[in-house]
Design a protein around this motif. Structure first.
Motif, PDB file in Angstrom:
ATOM      1  N   GLU A  11       0.834  -1.204   0.000  1.00  0.00           N
ATOM      2  CA  GLU A  11       0.000   0.000   0.000  1.00  0.00           C
ATOM      3  C   GLU A  11       0.870   1.256   0.000  1.00  0.00           C
ATOM      4  OE1 GLU A  11      -3.465   2.238   2.610  1.00  0.00           O
ATOM      5  OE2 GLU A  11      -2.720   0.289   3.284  1.00  0.00           O
ATOM      6  N   GLU A  12       1.923   1.249   0.794  1.00  0.00           N
ATOM      7  CA  GLU A  12       2.818   2.398   0.848  1.00  0.00           C
ATOM      8  C   GLU A  12       3.522   2.629  -0.490  1.00  0.00           C
ATOM      9  OE1 GLU A  12       5.274   1.372   4.186  1.00  0.00           O
ATOM     10  OE2 GLU A  12       3.713   1.954   5.620  1.00  0.00           O
ATOM     11  N   LYS A  13       3.895   1.545  -1.172  1.00  0.00           N
ATOM     12  CA  LYS A  13       4.611   1.655  -2.451  1.00  0.00           C
ATOM     13  C   LYS A  13       3.699   2.052  -3.605  1.00  0.00           C
ATOM     14  CE  LYS A  13       8.143  -1.795  -1.402  1.00  0.00           C
ATOM     15  NZ  LYS A  13       9.417  -1.436  -1.985  1.00  0.00           N
ATOM     16  N   THR A  14       2.446   1.578  -3.581  1.00  0.00           N
ATOM     17  CA  THR A  14       1.572   1.768  -4.741  1.00  0.00           C
ATOM     18  C   THR A  14       0.498   2.830  -4.546  1.00  0.00           C
ATOM     19  OG1 THR A  14      -0.059   0.102  -4.050  1.00  0.00           O
ATOM     20  CG2 THR A  14       1.839  -0.674  -5.365  1.00  0.00           C
ATOM     21  N   GLY A  15       0.141   3.118  -3.293  1.00  0.00           N
ATOM     22  CA  GLY A  15      -0.971   4.014  -3.025  1.00  0.00           C
ATOM     23  C   GLY A  15      -2.323   3.325  -3.100  1.00  0.00           C
ATOM     24  N   PHE A  16      -2.318   2.021  -3.341  1.00  0.00           N
ATOM     25  CA  PHE A  16      -3.549   1.240  -3.416  1.00  0.00           C
ATOM     26  C   PHE A  16      -3.605   0.264  -2.249  1.00  0.00           C
ATOM     27  CE2 PHE A  16      -2.911   2.455  -7.819  1.00  0.00           C
ATOM     28  CZ  PHE A  16      -4.180   2.794  -8.221  1.00  0.00           C
ATOM     29  N   THR A  17      -4.790   0.086  -1.680  1.00  0.00           N
ATOM     30  CA  THR A  17      -4.948  -0.941  -0.658  1.00  0.00           C
ATOM     31  C   THR A  17      -4.822  -2.307  -1.323  1.00  0.00           C
ATOM     32  OG1 THR A  17      -7.337  -1.157  -0.921  1.00  0.00           O
ATOM     33  CG2 THR A  17      -6.550   0.499   0.686  1.00  0.00           C
ATOM     34  N   PRO A  18      -4.472  -3.323  -0.548  1.00  0.00           N
ATOM     35  CA  PRO A  18      -4.448  -4.659  -1.112  1.00  0.00           C
ATOM     36  C   PRO A  18      -5.806  -5.055  -1.732  1.00  0.00           C
ATOM     37  CG  PRO A  18      -3.259  -4.645   0.933  1.00  0.00           C
ATOM     38  CD  PRO A  18      -3.914  -3.300   0.806  1.00  0.00           C
ATOM     39  N   ARG A  19      -6.896  -4.676  -1.073  1.00  0.00           N
ATOM     40  CA  ARG A  19      -8.216  -5.015  -1.615  1.00  0.00           C
ATOM     41  C   ARG A  19      -8.434  -4.369  -2.990  1.00  0.00           C
ATOM     42  NH1 ARG A  19     -11.872  -7.647   0.806  1.00  0.00           N
ATOM     43  NH2 ARG A  19     -11.292  -7.011   2.914  1.00  0.00           N
ATOM     44  N   ALA A  20      -7.979  -3.135  -3.163  1.00  0.00           N
ATOM     45  CA  ALA A  20      -8.126  -2.459  -4.453  1.00  0.00           C
ATOM     46  C   ALA A  20      -7.318  -3.178  -5.534  1.00  0.00           C
ATOM     47  CB  ALA A  20      -7.693  -1.007  -4.342  1.00  0.00           C
ATOM     48  N   LEU A  21      -6.116  -3.629  -5.187  1.00  0.00           N
ATOM     49  CA  LEU A  21      -5.304  -4.352  -6.164  1.00  0.00           C
ATOM     50  C   LEU A  21      -5.901  -5.715  -6.491  1.00  0.00           C
ATOM     51  CD1 LEU A  21      -1.794  -3.315  -4.859  1.00  0.00           C
ATOM     52  CD2 LEU A  21      -2.816  -2.679  -7.060  1.00  0.00           C
ATOM     53  N   VAL A  22      -6.495  -6.366  -5.503  1.00  0.00           N
ATOM     54  CA  VAL A  22      -7.191  -7.632  -5.770  1.00  0.00           C
ATOM     55  C   VAL A  22      -8.354  -7.382  -6.731  1.00  0.00           C
ATOM     56  CG1 VAL A  22      -8.622  -9.442  -4.723  1.00  0.00           C
ATOM     57  CG2 VAL A  22      -6.478  -8.741  -3.622  1.00  0.00           C
ATOM     58  N   ALA A  23      -9.077  -6.296  -6.535  1.00  0.00           N
ATOM     59  CA  ALA A  23     -10.194  -5.956  -7.431  1.00  0.00           C
ATOM     60  C   ALA A  23      -9.691  -5.674  -8.844  1.00  0.00           C
ATOM     61  CB  ALA A  23     -10.966  -4.753  -6.890  1.00  0.00           C
ATOM     62  N   LEU A  24      -8.569  -4.979  -8.967  1.00  0.00           N
ATOM     63  CA  LEU A  24      -7.993  -4.720 -10.290  1.00  0.00           C
ATOM     64  C   LEU A  24      -7.553  -6.016 -10.955  1.00  0.00           C
ATOM     65  CD1 LEU A  24      -5.924  -1.519  -9.492  1.00  0.00           C
ATOM     66  CD2 LEU A  24      -7.939  -1.658 -10.979  1.00  0.00           C
ATOM     67  N   ALA A  25      -6.992  -6.917 -10.186  1.00  0.00           N
ATOM     68  CA  ALA A  25      -6.600  -8.225 -10.725  1.00  0.00           C
ATOM     69  C   ALA A  25      -7.830  -8.968 -11.228  1.00  0.00           C
ATOM     70  CB  ALA A  25      -5.874  -9.040  -9.663  1.00  0.00           C
ATOM     71  N   HIS A  26      -8.915  -8.888 -10.464  1.00  0.00           N
ATOM     72  CA  HIS A  26     -10.161  -9.540 -10.881  1.00  0.00           C
ATOM     73  C   HIS A  26     -10.675  -8.950 -12.193  1.00  0.00           C
ATOM     74  CE1 HIS A  26     -14.034 -11.506 -10.625  1.00  0.00           C
ATOM     75  NE2 HIS A  26     -14.607 -10.316 -10.793  1.00  0.00           N
ATOM     76  N   ARG A  28      -9.034  -7.763 -14.556  1.00  0.00           N
ATOM     77  CA  ARG A  28      -8.160  -8.227 -15.631  1.00  0.00           C
ATOM     78  C   ARG A  28      -8.240  -9.738 -15.830  1.00  0.00           C
ATOM     79  NH1 ARG A  28      -3.392  -5.204 -16.978  1.00  0.00           N
ATOM     80  NH2 ARG A  28      -3.621  -3.047 -16.340  1.00  0.00           N
ATOM     81  N   GLY A  29      -9.015 -10.418 -14.993  1.00  0.00           N
ATOM     82  CA  GLY A  29      -9.124 -11.871 -15.087  1.00  0.00           C
ATOM     83  C   GLY A  29      -7.923 -12.606 -14.526  1.00  0.00           C
ATOM     84  N   LEU A  30      -7.116 -11.911 -13.727  1.00  0.00           N
ATOM     85  CA  LEU A  30      -5.903 -12.515 -13.192  1.00  0.00           C
ATOM     86  C   LEU A  30      -6.150 -13.400 -11.977  1.00  0.00           C
ATOM     87  CD1 LEU A  30      -3.504  -9.467 -13.582  1.00  0.00           C
ATOM     88  CD2 LEU A  30      -3.626 -11.512 -15.018  1.00  0.00           C
ATOM     89  N   ASP A  31      -7.388 -13.458 -11.518  1.00  0.00           N
ATOM     90  CA  ASP A  31      -7.715 -14.330 -10.393  1.00  0.00           C
ATOM     91  C   ASP A  31      -8.247 -15.687 -10.855  1.00  0.00           C
ATOM     92  OD1 ASP A  31     -10.067 -13.256 -11.376  1.00  0.00           O
ATOM     93  OD2 ASP A  31     -10.917 -12.828  -9.403  1.00  0.00           O
ATOM     94  N   GLU A  32      -8.201 -15.935 -12.150  1.00  0.00           N
ATOM     95  CA  GLU A  32      -8.627 -17.234 -12.674  1.00  0.00           C
ATOM     96  C   GLU A  32      -7.681 -18.323 -12.165  1.00  0.00           C
ATOM     97  OE1 GLU A  32     -11.339 -17.890 -14.500  1.00  0.00           O
ATOM     98  OE2 GLU A  32     -11.896 -15.782 -14.330  1.00  0.00           O
ATOM     99  N   PRO A  33      -8.200 -19.498 -11.856  1.00  0.00           N
ATOM    100  CA  PRO A  33      -7.338 -20.580 -11.340  1.00  0.00           C
ATOM    101  C   PRO A  33      -6.185 -20.947 -12.277  1.00  0.00           C
ATOM    102  CG  PRO A  33      -9.648 -21.149 -11.071  1.00  0.00           C
ATOM    103  CD  PRO A  33      -9.606 -19.879 -11.879  1.00  0.00           C
ATOM    104  N   THR A  34      -6.350 -20.755 -13.560  1.00  0.00           N
ATOM    105  CA  THR A  34      -5.305 -21.137 -14.515  1.00  0.00           C
ATOM    106  C   THR A  34      -4.222 -20.069 -14.699  1.00  0.00           C
ATOM    107  OG1 THR A  34      -6.667 -20.300 -16.325  1.00  0.00           O
ATOM    108  CG2 THR A  34      -6.853 -22.652 -15.811  1.00  0.00           C
ATOM    109  N   THR A  35      -4.435 -18.885 -14.141  1.00  0.00           N
ATOM    110  CA  THR A  35      -3.454 -17.810 -14.292  1.00  0.00           C
ATOM    111  C   THR A  35      -2.215 -18.144 -13.472  1.00  0.00           C
ATOM    112  OG1 THR A  35      -5.202 -16.172 -14.592  1.00  0.00           O
ATOM    113  CG2 THR A  35      -3.020 -15.342 -14.039  1.00  0.00           C
ATOM    114  N   LYS A  36      -1.073 -18.119 -14.107  1.00  0.00           N
ATOM    115  CA  LYS A  36       0.200 -18.407 -13.448  1.00  0.00           C
ATOM    116  C   LYS A  36       0.659 -17.203 -12.623  1.00  0.00           C
ATOM    117  CE  LYS A  36       0.870 -22.392 -15.472  1.00  0.00           C
ATOM    118  NZ  LYS A  36       0.765 -23.625 -14.756  1.00  0.00           N
ATOM    119  N   ALA A  37       1.341 -17.480 -11.541  1.00  0.00           N
ATOM    120  CA  ALA A  37       1.844 -16.428 -10.658  1.00  0.00           C
ATOM    121  C   ALA A  37       2.726 -15.444 -11.415  1.00  0.00           C
ATOM    122  CB  ALA A  37       2.608 -17.041  -9.490  1.00  0.00           C
TER     123      ALA A  37
END
Length: 96
Positions: A11-26, A28-37
């Protein structure tokens, strides 16, 4: 560094809360089970300048949610977390 400390640093580095970044990942479809780390890490590095360690902490949350293993709670040392539930809503709103 505890798991929660990684999330606070993100959060300090990006200015985004972890929850906001999780939402952005969602979005983009990056929370799909097949998405590689590595795909998520590359996105976080390119868009937010996160290093691998911080990005991998967020990858865990994106893939598994905000609950971590009991083995990380209550142990000695700097890597210890206070609870199995990680706080995703911002360091300034974290309960004391």
């Amino acid at each position: 560094m505890s798991f929660q400390a990684y999330l606070t640093a993100i959060e300090e580095k990006t200015g985004f809360t972890p929850r906001a970044l999780v939402a952005l990942a969602h979005e983009r479809g990056l929370d799909e089970p097949t998405t590689k780390a590595g795909v998520i890490v590359d996105w976080l590095k390119a868009d937010y300048g996160l290093g691998r360690g911080h990005a991998m902490a967020l990858v865990y949350v994106i893939k598994n949610g905000a609950t971590i293993s009991e083995k990380h709670v209550g142990t000695d040392g700097v890597h210890r977390d206070e609870t199995v539930e990680l706080w995703l809503d911002g360091k300034d709103t974290r309960p004391v």
